[in-house]
Scaffold this active site. Structure first.
Site, mmCIF file in Angstrom:
data_model
loop_
_atom_site.group_PDB
_atom_site.id
_atom_site.type_symbol
_atom_site.label_atom_id
_atom_site.label_comp_id
_atom_site.label_asym_id
_atom_site.label_seq_id
_atom_site.Cartn_x
_atom_site.Cartn_y
_atom_site.Cartn_z
ATOM 1 N N ASP A 1 4.167 11.582 5.791
ATOM 2 C CA ASP A 1 3.697 10.460 4.975
ATOM 3 C C ASP A 1 4.778 9.391 4.821
ATOM 4 O O ASP A 1 4.488 8.199 4.746
ATOM 5 C CB ASP A 1 3.315 10.917 3.564
ATOM 6 C CG ASP A 1 2.503 12.191 3.521
ATOM 7 O OD1 ASP A 1 2.695 13.054 4.392
ATOM 8 O OD2 ASP A 1 1.709 12.339 2.580
ATOM 9 N N ALA A 2 6.020 9.862 4.766
ATOM 10 C CA ALA A 2 7.144 8.954 4.549
ATOM 11 C C ALA A 2 7.245 7.892 5.630
ATOM 12 O O ALA A 2 7.792 6.801 5.395
ATOM 13 C CB ALA A 2 8.454 9.748 4.483
#
Length: 373
Positions: A159-160
């Site tokens: 997600d980062a």
């Protein structure tokens, strides 16, 4: 009880709009985006109580919505969306989230940098630049193994790669200083070397999934997790010179993922929550699907993907998304906050879903505009 659940589900589905040929007319696409944007603007506090800390306008949940909202503001024939986004920035005092290193707290910076460019006001990006400078001057030496105390100090979860790298790339583009881009590329490569499965051309959510399997034996590749990555790649590449080695690096990942994702779309138009185990996840999910539609449409618009090959998937995916928009503009079937395949419901949404929808809609609009000229 099961009969009652089915009746409730049917009632929710009756509230949604059905896709038709008119939905692929430019005016209809813009009308649908306005409806979704307006509903979400009026319902920014609809985050469940157990996630109330994410109600902050600086949170990643809202920051991801702002990414799509900025794209819609540029396309809309009114200043109200830019005005609203500016008011959000002012409420936030143009600051990122409180966690200095955490990628989730950096995503809102994408909106600040875009507004700084729109309003020609460099003060809007100063807070973001100060945070990125702090990180450069105090770089974390944390490993990427999930579960360690300092794992969130680097991009140890997929997600980062949507939350932070586009902010770093945009800061270099805005300031002309390559140091932000150089850091971003180095850290992105480290995360990719760690999380990317070269056999499947997909990203594990984090290292805790390396050995996990579905009950039927498939590796677990979370739809929205890979959606975060696939949608983040265009956001990064838009900030890079197309003839640069950095652009070529990201384009190579993008093209490999596109080929794989094209093969995984369900007949109904959505992507299953566990990408390799669609037979186990029959419920539609709109956040991952919207990110993939955005990424595909962007690639066709940029000439990176073959139009004839990808247009059917784009249209099928967009039609599926439209079917999940309620008459009042609420986008349903957005999987709640999580970190793995799960469930989604017709009557539940959360801000990152509409953000992905708006990003997808803007690129679909550009595609259809080309068709109608």
């Amino acid at each position: 009880m099961k009969k009652m659940k089915n009746l409730l589900l049917g009632a929710c589905l009756m509230m949604t709009s059905s896709a038709s040929a008119t939905d692929f007319q430019p005016a209809e696409i813009k009308q649908k985006m306005a409806s979704v944007a307006d509903w979400q603007m009026q319902n920014m506090d609809n985050i469940p109580v157990k996630f109330k800390r994410h109600r902050q306008l600086r949170s990643w949940v809202n920051g991801a919505f702002f990414v799509g909202m900025v794209k819609w503001a540029e396309l809309a024939e009114t200043d109200k969306y830019y005005t609203w986004l500016k008011s959000v920035g002012e409420q936030n005092k143009w600051q990122l989230g409180d966690r200095k290193y955490h990628a989730d707290d950096h995503v809102v910076g994408q909106m600040y940098i875009a507004l700084s460019d729109h309003y020609k006001d460099p003060t809007m990006l100063e807070g973001t630049q100060q945070r990125l400078d702090f990180i450069l001057n105090n770089q974390s030496e944390s490993g990427l193994k999930w579960g360690t105390k300092s794992a969130h100090e680097r991009w140890a979860w997929c997600d980062a790669l949507f939350m932070a790298p586009p902010t770093w790339a945009a800061m270099s583009a805005a300031t002309g200083d390559p140091k932000y881009r150089e850091f971003m590329v180095r850290e992105y490569k480290a995360a990719t070397d760690f999380l990317y499965d070269e056999d499947e051309d997909l990203y594990f959510r984090d290292s805790s999934f390396f050995k996990k399997r579905e009950k039927s034996g498939e590796k677990i590749f979370w739809s929205r997790g890979n959606g975060w990555v696939f949608a983040g790649l265009p956001l990064i590449m838009e900030q890079l010179p197309k003839d640069s080695e950095d652009y070529k690096y990201f384009a190579q990942i993008y093209n490999k993922m596109a080929v794989k994702l094209l093969s995984l779309q369900a007949e109904e138009g959505y992507w299953p929550m566990s990408l390799l185990a669609g037979h186990s996840y029959k419920t539609p999910e709109t956040s991952g699907t919207a990110f993939f539609v955005y990424g595909f449409a962007w690639g066709v618009n940029q000439g990176l993907l073959d139009r004839e090959q990808y247009m059917p998937a784009i249209k099928k995916g967009w039609s599926c998304l439209l079917e999940k928009v309620h008459d009042d503009g609420m986008l349903g079937y957005v999987q709640p906050i999580g970190a793995a395949p799960g469930e989604a419901w017709a009557d539940k949404t959360i801000a990152y879903g509409p953000g992905a929808f708006l990003a997808a809609g803007c690129e679909v609009y550009k595609l259809i505009q080309t068709d109608t000229k």
